[in-house]
Design a protein around this motif. Structure first.
Motif, PDB file in Angstrom:
ATOM      1  N   ALA A 191      -7.010  -4.776   0.380  1.00 60.29           N
ATOM      2  CA  ALA A 191      -7.316  -3.351   0.370  1.00 60.29           C
ATOM      3  C   ALA A 191      -8.811  -3.118   0.499  1.00 60.29           C
ATOM      4  CB  ALA A 191      -6.784  -2.711  -0.911  1.00 60.29           C
ATOM      5  N   SER A 209       0.809  -1.224   0.000  1.00 60.39           N
ATOM      6  CA  SER A 209       0.000   0.000   0.000  1.00 60.39           C
ATOM      7  C   SER A 209       0.840   1.270   0.000  1.00 60.39           C
ATOM      8  CB  SER A 209      -0.930   0.007   1.216  1.00 60.39           C
ATOM      9  OG  SER A 209      -0.173  -0.056   2.425  1.00 60.39           O
ATOM     10  N   LYS A 263       6.370  -0.142  -2.766  1.00 65.16           N
ATOM     11  CA  LYS A 263       5.737  -1.040  -3.727  1.00 65.16           C
ATOM     12  C   LYS A 263       6.576  -1.245  -4.978  1.00 65.16           C
ATOM     13  CE  LYS A 263       1.262  -1.643  -6.068  1.00 65.16           C
ATOM     14  NZ  LYS A 263      -0.069  -1.019  -6.313  1.00 65.16           N
ATOM     15  N   GLU A 309      -4.355  -6.998  -3.127  1.00 64.55           N
ATOM     16  CA  GLU A 309      -5.392  -6.150  -3.709  1.00 64.55           C
ATOM     17  C   GLU A 309      -6.742  -6.427  -3.050  1.00 64.55           C
ATOM     18  OE1 GLU A 309      -4.778  -3.791  -5.648  1.00 64.55           O
ATOM     19  OE2 GLU A 309      -2.778  -4.216  -6.420  1.00 64.55           O
TER      20      GLU A 309
END
Length: 213
Positions: free
Chosen positions: A137, A100, A105, A134
């Motif tokens: 998140a 994140s 990243k 993902e």
């Protein structure tokens, strides 16, 4: 920033004829120059089996040239070349990966890469982990990496692992898991159930590291 100048790693100089890099092992400041001008400095740990890329600081006026990517590729190439004289040199570590965080990243661009699960202590493919990150998140609080590491690695039967472990009491006495076929006391059954749960969650590798045989 003390770690940039004061390293706990003791320098081990190269011995004549030793299968190790000329610089030896330890923490080093790698200088990058352009036409004699210092443009970047990388702080790395060189160990018998890996190079750890700890930090890089560079001339901000040259940020457009992606000096971080250039120095990372140089370090990767150094590991490959050094392996020819130091066969134990196998890996390149880029440190923590935070999916994140844009500043962290970027490490995912170097492939193939693996992540070490902080719960099970297993290495898992970054390519397999990214889709779960993902999903995380959208579902805060989930723990995809431990789940992934448990799913991807073929496990030994839990009972076989439990049978090899020992528990040490505060008085120094050692508890041996009784065979499942034997009649157990309530305390033994409780301990056995807790030990099985620990192996299931931590995995056999980590369980054996903390268990007393």
């Amino acid at each position: 920033v003390d770690f940039l100048v004061a390293s706990p790693i003791k320098h081990v100089p190269c011995s004549p004829g030793a299968a190790m890099p000329d610089c030896g092992f330890g923490t080093f400041h790698v200088q990058y120059r352009l036409d004699g001008r210092l443009v970047a400095v990388g702080v790395v740990d060189i160990l018998p089996d890996c190079l750890v890329s700890g930090y890089l600081y560079h001339d901000p006026d040259l940020a457009v040239h992606s000096l971080g990517a250039i120095t990372a590729l140089y370090e990767i190439d150094w590991v490959k070349r050094t392996k020819l004289v130091c066969p134990t040199m196998q890996h390149y570590y880029m440190g923590y990966y935070i999916h994140s965080c844009p500043k962290m990243k970027y490490k995912g661009a170097y492939r193939p890469s693996e992540l070490l699960c902080p719960v099970t202590y297993r290495w898992v493919s970054l390519a397999d982990a990214v889709p779960l990150f993902e999903q995380e998140a959208a579902s805060p609080g989930s723990t995809p990496l431990p789940r992934l590491s448990q799913e991807l690695v073929a496990e030994e039967p839990v009972d076989e692992v439990v049978a090899t472990l020992r528990l040490v009491d505060s008085d120094g006495s050692i508890w041996h898991p009784p065979p499942v076929s034997e009649r157990m006391t309530k305390d033994d059954a409780t301990l056995l159930a807790e030990l099985r749960q620990f192996v299931e969650q931590a995995g056999p590798t980590f369980a054996r590291r903390v268990g007393v045989r």
